[in-house]
Every structure is written in structure tokens, then in C-alpha cells.
Design an enzyme around this catalytic site. Structure first.
Site, mmCIF file in Angstrom:
data_model
loop_
_atom_site.group_PDB
_atom_site.id
_atom_site.type_symbol
_atom_site.label_atom_id
_atom_site.label_comp_id
_atom_site.label_asym_id
_atom_site.label_seq_id
_atom_site.Cartn_x
_atom_site.Cartn_y
_atom_site.Cartn_z
ATOM 1 N N HIS A 171 0.166 -14.388 8.305
ATOM 2 C CA HIS A 171 -0.841 -14.858 7.344
ATOM 3 C C HIS A 171 -1.511 -13.629 6.740
ATOM 4 O O HIS A 171 -2.135 -12.842 7.438
ATOM 5 C CB HIS A 171 -1.881 -15.748 8.025
ATOM 6 N N CYS A 172 -1.359 -13.465 5.443
ATOM 7 C CA CYS A 172 -1.889 -12.295 4.747
ATOM 8 C C CYS A 172 -3.299 -12.595 4.248
ATOM 9 O O CYS A 172 -3.493 -13.492 3.419
ATOM 10 C CB CYS A 172 -0.980 -11.919 3.575
#
Length: 344
Positions: free
Chosen positions: A195-196
């Protein structure tokens, strides 16, 4: 905030009530994601704006060679466009794939879940994969799937796998191999990578290629900007405060460039070997990869096939490799294998 600061100050209450009335800012997760995006855009504008404001020779060079600045601004615009395209793209959610397979809206099931335990071992030089389902006391066994999605997911696992063990405890949908529930997005993502926080979304099966192109363009932009800053710093003497600001921005730029370049190399390696960051970092915690040797890439189909699947959008669900496939991929390379381009 109510626990740490029971009595809100007047401007805190005014700020929260104002943000709650804006749809894109009412959710704290979406709010932080939007602020991250605005901060990233502002950082880009600061670097290029400083040269326009403080470097007179840079402006003169722009007038002499308009193509140079036009090319840089084109790369700058394409990078920001790619950033917003990637942040707004879907990583490939399990629930969406389920709807496509079933042809109707997915039905969430509130079924009790148990953890899947899969072990790999070597016997007589060969890999043996065992999947332990439910115990006999819990009425285990291979439960018959009630939907086409359940049948598809079950076929991706070795025989004897219980469908109940494959159901996510949060979304209550059957997870194919390589899928994982993201607690930030609150959804199960196909081929979950990470998850960026800068993008505000997950990187998964459907947007990994977009993410790679974004960090590639960001790397090129950082290198070009670094060259312009070095050129500005080696020009004629300037006031000390301009040199101080330039050196400070240059340090930030070098750190950012090193980080982005390493990230580009890392994700290039992941794409070439058909791996994900989650699988590489948490390899020992993933049940079906726990006892597979680290030098064996269980889902790799060769460099050319891996590149084709990522770049051409061939988003197929990966099945767990058989013991024979694992044994073949664990076989050491010979000179004949190198001549035949076995890795490709």
C-alpha cells in the site's frame, strides 16, 4: 483526539466541522491521501520554481534553446499525469474479479474462517506440498463451492484444500493465491504488492505496470533536475543565501533520486521474476511459500512471459505450482540451460 485531548479548542472544532462537510476530506484516510498528493505536487513545483525565480541565466538559456525547457516541462507534466493516473487506478480487487466471474453482484458470506496451513518439504530430493484443511472434529473436508468464483479459486489450490480456509475474515470472499487483504483500503487485492501512502492506493496486479512507469519517469525527472541544479551551482558567484537554499534543495533531491532509483531497480527485479514486495518480505509468513527455497520463484514463467503479462495486461490468476514444477525451477543452471535461455 477525544482520548488524548477531551476538550477541543474552538478552531479544532471549526476545522473538523468544515472538513466533514467536504466529501473528499470527510474520511481521514482520504484526507491524508489528498494531502500527500498535494505535498508531492508542491515539492515538484518548489524545485522547478526556484530555478525560474533565482537563476537569470536559466531563463536566458530557456529563451535561447526553447526546446530544452519544453522537453523538461513535457517530462514534468507527463510525470505528474502518470502520478495521478496511477493513484486513481484500481490495483485489482478480489470483489471486482468475483463480480466478473459470477456475472452478478458478489454476496458477502458471514462464515467462520480458519487459517490455512500449507507445508512444503523435500522427500528424496523432490518437493512435496501438503495443505492441511479443517480437522475431522470440525467437519472438515473439501467443501463444495456454491458459486463459480468459489470453484475457480478452489481449482487454483492443491486437491484437498478446504474452501472455508480460503475465505477472508474481513471481506468474507474466497481469496485466490497471492491475494491479501489491505487494512488501509479495507479490500482484498489481487497479487498484493504494497500500500503506497504517496499514491493513496494499493499496488497490485492491475496497476503494477503503471506504478513502474511512474517511478521510471520520476527517476528521469530527478536526474534531469539534479543536472540543472549542479549547473546552477557551478555558475558565477551568487549571494550566500541562494547558495544555502540551493545546497539544501540539492541534498533533498539527491536523497530522493537515490530512493527512487533503488525503488525502480527493485520493482524491475520483481516484475522480471513475477514476485511482489509482500511475497519477498513476508515469504516465511505466507503459508504456501514458507518452505520453498528463496532462490526459487514459484510463480515465474520466464522473463519474456512475465514482462508480457505485466506490460500487456494479461491479468490471469496464478495457481499454486505443482511439486514437479517446483523441482524443475529449483534445478541448478547448466551451460546448456544458459544457451537455451532457460531464464527467459
Amino acid at each position: 483526539m477525544g482520548v488524548c485531548c477531551p476538550i477541543l479548542r474552538p478552531w479544532d472544532r471549526t476545522r473538523d466541522s468544515y472538513l466533514d462537510n467536504i466529501p473528499c476530506l470527510s474520511d481521514p484516510v482520504r484526507r491524508s491521501s489528498l494531502f500527500m498528493k498535494l505535498g508531492l505536487v508542491a515539492l515538484h513545483l518548489v524545485f522547478i520554481g526556484f530555478l525560474f525565480v533565482c537563476d537569470g541565466e536559466f531563463i536566458e538559456k530557456t529563451k535561447r534553446d526553447p526546446w530544452y525547457m519544453a522537453s523538461y516541462l513535457l517530462l514534468f507534466s507527463v510525470t505528474l499525469l502518470q502520478y495521478f493516473v496511477t493513484s486513481g487506478s484500481s490495483p485489482g480487487y478480489v470483489i471486482d474479479a468475483m463480480r466478473e466471474v459470477c456475472g452478478t453482484d458478489a454476496i458477502y458470506r458471514n462464515t467462520p474462517t480458519t487459517s490455512i496451513q500449507q507445508h512444503g518439504s523435500r522427500k528424496n530430493g523432490s518437493f512435496v506440498i501438503n495443505v492441511e484443511g479443517e480437522s475431522a472434529s470440525s467437519g472438515g473436508g473439501r467443501r463444495t463451492p456454491s458459486s463459480s468464483w468459489g470453484k475457480l479459486v478452489l481449482d487454483l489450490y492443491p486437491p484437498g484444500t478446504s474452501l472455508r480456509n480460503l475465505t477472508c475474515g474481513y471481506c468474507h470472499v474466497e481469496q485466490p493465491p497471492r491475494a491479501k487483504h489491505c487494512h488501509d483500503c479495507d479490500r482484498c487485492v489481487l497479487q498484493f504488492d504494497h500500500h503506497c501512502v504517496w499514491l493513496g492506493t494499493c499496488v497490485g496486479q492491475k496497476n503494477h505496470c503503471k506504478f513502474w512507469w511512474y517511478i521510471c519517469e520520476e527517476s528521469a525527472l530527478c536526474i534531469w533536475t539534479l543536472i540543472m541544479y549542479i549547473d546552477y551551482l557551478t555558475n558565477v558567484a551568487k549571494p550566500w543565501w541562494k547558495n544555502a537554499i540551493t545546497i539544501l534543495l540539492l541534498v533533498v533531491l539527491v536523497i530522493s533520486m537515490i530512493f527512487v532509483l533503488l525503488l525502480l531497480l527493485f520493482h524491475s527485479y520483481l516484475i522480471l521474476t513475477n514476485q511482489s514486495t509482500y511475497e519477498l518480505v513476508r515469504r516465511k509468513r505466507i503459508p504456501y511459500m514458507r518452505n520453498i527455497p528463496e532462490r526459487v520463484h514459484p510463480f515465474s514463467r520466464g522473463i519474456k512471459r512475465n514482462l508480457h503479462n505485466v506490460c500487456c495486461g494479461n491479468h490471469t490468476l496464478d495457481s499454486l505450482p505443482t511439486a514437479f514444477e517446483l523441482e524443475d525451477r529449483a534445478r541448478p543452471y547448466t551451460c546448456l540451460d544458459m544457451l537455451k535461455c532457460r531464464c527467459c
